[in-house]
Design an enzyme around this catalytic site. Structure first.
Site, PDB file in Angstrom:
ATOM      1  N   TYR A 166       0.835  -1.213   0.000  1.00  0.00           N
ATOM      2  CA  TYR A 166       0.000   0.000   0.000  1.00  0.00           C
ATOM      3  C   TYR A 166       0.867   1.259   0.000  1.00  0.00           C
ATOM      4  CZ  TYR A 166      -3.084   3.577   2.065  1.00  0.00           C
ATOM      5  OH  TYR A 166      -3.782   4.733   2.334  1.00  0.00           O
TER       6      TYR A 166
HETATM    7  N1  LIG Z   1      -8.690   6.317   6.376  1.00  0.00           N
HETATM    8  C1  LIG Z   1      -7.403   6.466   6.620  1.00  0.00           C
HETATM    9  O1  LIG Z   1      -6.923   6.224   7.738  1.00  0.00           O
HETATM   10  C2  LIG Z   1      -6.480   6.958   5.532  1.00  0.00           C
HETATM   11  C3  LIG Z   1      -5.184   7.354   5.892  1.00  0.00           C
HETATM   12  C4  LIG Z   1      -4.328   7.793   4.907  1.00  0.00           C
HETATM   13  C5  LIG Z   1      -4.760   7.852   3.582  1.00  0.00           C
HETATM   14  N2  LIG Z   1      -6.021   7.453   3.268  1.00  0.00           N
HETATM   15  C6  LIG Z   1      -6.429   7.531   1.865  1.00  0.00           C
HETATM   16  O2  LIG Z   1      -7.632   8.257   1.822  1.00  0.00           O
HETATM   17  C7  LIG Z   1      -8.436   7.783   0.745  1.00  0.00           C
HETATM   18  C8  LIG Z   1      -9.804   7.385   1.273  1.00  0.00           C
HETATM   19  O3  LIG Z   1      -9.659   6.418   2.289  1.00  0.00           O
HETATM   20  P1  LIG Z   1     -10.925   5.946   3.129  1.00  0.00           P
HETATM   21  O4  LIG Z   1     -10.405   5.339   4.378  1.00  0.00           O
HETATM   22  O5  LIG Z   1     -11.922   7.022   3.184  1.00  0.00           O
HETATM   23  O6  LIG Z   1     -11.474   4.747   2.180  1.00  0.00           O
HETATM   24  P2  LIG Z   1     -12.829   3.889   2.262  1.00  0.00           P
HETATM   25  O7  LIG Z   1     -13.662   4.264   3.430  1.00  0.00           O
HETATM   26  O8  LIG Z   1     -12.401   2.460   2.106  1.00  0.00           O
HETATM   27  O9  LIG Z   1     -13.568   4.330   0.910  1.00  0.00           O
HETATM   28  C9  LIG Z   1     -12.933   4.051  -0.309  1.00  0.00           C
HETATM   29  C10 LIG Z   1     -13.680   4.724  -1.419  1.00  0.00           C
HETATM   30  O10 LIG Z   1     -12.964   4.440  -2.647  1.00  0.00           O
HETATM   31  C11 LIG Z   1     -13.890   3.884  -3.583  1.00  0.00           C
HETATM   32  N3  LIG Z   1     -13.176   2.983  -4.503  1.00  0.00           N
HETATM   33  C12 LIG Z   1     -12.405   1.911  -4.207  1.00  0.00           C
HETATM   34  N4  LIG Z   1     -11.941   1.361  -5.343  1.00  0.00           N
HETATM   35  C13 LIG Z   1     -12.450   2.102  -6.381  1.00  0.00           C
HETATM   36  C14 LIG Z   1     -12.344   2.040  -7.785  1.00  0.00           C
HETATM   37  N5  LIG Z   1     -11.621   1.087  -8.389  1.00  0.00           N
HETATM   38  N6  LIG Z   1     -12.988   2.958  -8.521  1.00  0.00           N
HETATM   39  C15 LIG Z   1     -13.727   3.930  -7.944  1.00  0.00           C
HETATM   40  N7  LIG Z   1     -13.867   4.042  -6.605  1.00  0.00           N
HETATM   41  C16 LIG Z   1     -13.236   3.130  -5.838  1.00  0.00           C
HETATM   42  C17 LIG Z   1     -14.948   3.204  -2.760  1.00  0.00           C
HETATM   43  O11 LIG Z   1     -16.130   3.074  -3.533  1.00  0.00           O
HETATM   44  P3  LIG Z   1     -17.231   1.929  -3.278  1.00  0.00           P
HETATM   45  O12 LIG Z   1     -17.384   1.802  -1.801  1.00  0.00           O
HETATM   46  O13 LIG Z   1     -18.434   2.431  -4.005  1.00  0.00           O
HETATM   47  O14 LIG Z   1     -16.685   0.679  -3.880  1.00  0.00           O
HETATM   48  C18 LIG Z   1     -15.094   4.210  -1.608  1.00  0.00           C
HETATM   49  O15 LIG Z   1     -15.906   5.280  -2.011  1.00  0.00           O
HETATM   50  C19 LIG Z   1      -7.654   6.646   0.112  1.00  0.00           C
HETATM   51  O16 LIG Z   1      -6.881   7.144  -0.951  1.00  0.00           O
HETATM   52  C20 LIG Z   1      -6.748   6.196   1.238  1.00  0.00           C
HETATM   53  O17 LIG Z   1      -5.591   5.534   0.755  1.00  0.00           O
HETATM   54  C21 LIG Z   1      -6.896   6.999   4.214  1.00  0.00           C
END
Ligand SMILES: NC(=O)c1ccc[n+]([C@@H]2O[C@H](COP(=O)([O-])OP(=O)(O)OC[C@H]3O[C@@H](n4cnc5c(N)ncnc54)[C@H](OP(=O)(O)O)[C@@H]3O)[C@@H](O)[C@H]2O)c1
Length: 249
Positions: free
Chosen positions: A155
């Site tokens: 990742y």
């Molecule tokens: N949460 C954290 O702690 C954290 C920390 C650092 C960075 N980030 C980054 O922040 C971003 C959001 O994280 P999150 O925790 O909010 O994620 P999340 O709750 O898992 O939500 C992921 C989102 O991405 C969408 N998605 C996944 N694969 C996709 C694809 N192939 N095409 C289009 N949409 C897709 C999902 O859509 P569906 O549900 O409709 O499939 C969902 O809307 C990511 O880039 C992650 O790496 C998160």
């Protein structure tokens, strides 16, 4: 908040989590927002309803960012609804944490195509528009590219590639007035991290202890920063990768 009045924005992966918070903040800053999702139509429609209830403009569009045809359809639909796309937030990503021995070829394909290829495909579609003026791309990376925690090799490698792509793309697209930046969120409470069992875990307690501001992030923590980077207030900022993690590094 900085203004993005009359701009068209696409936020990928905005059906939940950080993407939903970012979509709402961009709408509050005046942008018409395309709420992209892959599978969770209901979640995306909830985000659209939240935005429109406050007088904002938004539509939900399904597309897999790792599929070139889907991405071209996403941009065509956005342009048809709101005109040229001048703000793109590459937020969609997938993650699975495992020791080195647990990294499989299938998981490599899944994370690299969604996290890196997805970012490249959408950036190409934004840049392929010949009728845009100043534009802003914000890539959502991770503070893990600074802290390098164990069990996140695949990742964090995919997101480190996103950081590098951000800096190179900023150089290529700068002469056209297209800025490209990335933000590096710290661990945050989202549907994604809950599904991984992060909330209440020892790992979360350790991360909070290493965070000067002393808490886990929330989806509301990132929207104002992204709205700023999208806006003319950030007109002199490009090729930057910005830590937004409560000071955790
Ligand atoms: N949460 C954290 O702690 C954290 C920390 C650092 C960075 N980030 C980054 O922040 C971003 C959001 O994280 P999150 O925790 O909010 O994620 P999340 O709750 O898992 O939500 C992921 C989102 O991405 C969408 N998605 C996944 N694969 C996709 C694809 N192939 N095409 C289009 N949409 C897709 C999902 O859509 P569906 O549900 O409709 O499939 C969902 O809307 C990511 O880039 C992650 O790496 C998160």
């Amino acid at each position: 908040m900085s203004s993005n009045n009359a701009r068209t924005a696409i936020v990928t992966g905005a059906s939940k989590g950080l993407g939903a918070g970012i979509a709402k903040a961009l709408a509050e800053s005046g942008a018409a927002v395309v709420v992209n999702y892959r599978a969770d139509a209901r979640g995306a429609e909830r985000v659209v309803a939240d935005i429109t209830a406050k007088g904002g403009r938004a539509i939900a569009v399904q597309a897999d960012v790792a599929d070139g045809d889907d991405v071209r359809r996403l941009f065509a639909r956005a342009r048809e609804a709101y005109g040229p796309v001048e703000v793109l937030v590459n937020n969609a990503a997938v993650a699975a944490f495992a020791p080195l021995s647990g990294i499989t070829e299938d998981e490599f394909q899944r994370e690299m195509t969604t996290n890196l290829l997805g970012t490249i495909l959408t950036t190409q579609s934004l840049a392929a528009q010949e009728d845009i003026g100043a534009a802003s791309i914000i890539n959502v990376s991770t503070a893990g590219t600074v802290s390098h925690p164990p069990y996140t090799a695949l990742y964090v490698a995919s997101k480190s590639a996103v950081n590098a792509f951000t800096i190179v793309a900023a150089k290529e697209l700068g002469p056209r007035g297209i800025r490209v930046n990335a933000i590096m969120p710290g661990p945050s409470d989202t549907e994604g991290t809950r599904a991984m069992g992060y909330a209440g875990s020892d790992q979360e307690a350790q991360a909070i202890a290493a965070t000067p501001l002393g808490r886990t992030g929330t989806p509301d923590d990132y929207g104002p920063l992204v709205a700023f980077l999208a806006s003319d207030d950030a007109r002199w900022i490009t090729g930057d990768v910005i830590l937004a993690s409560g000071g955790m590094r």
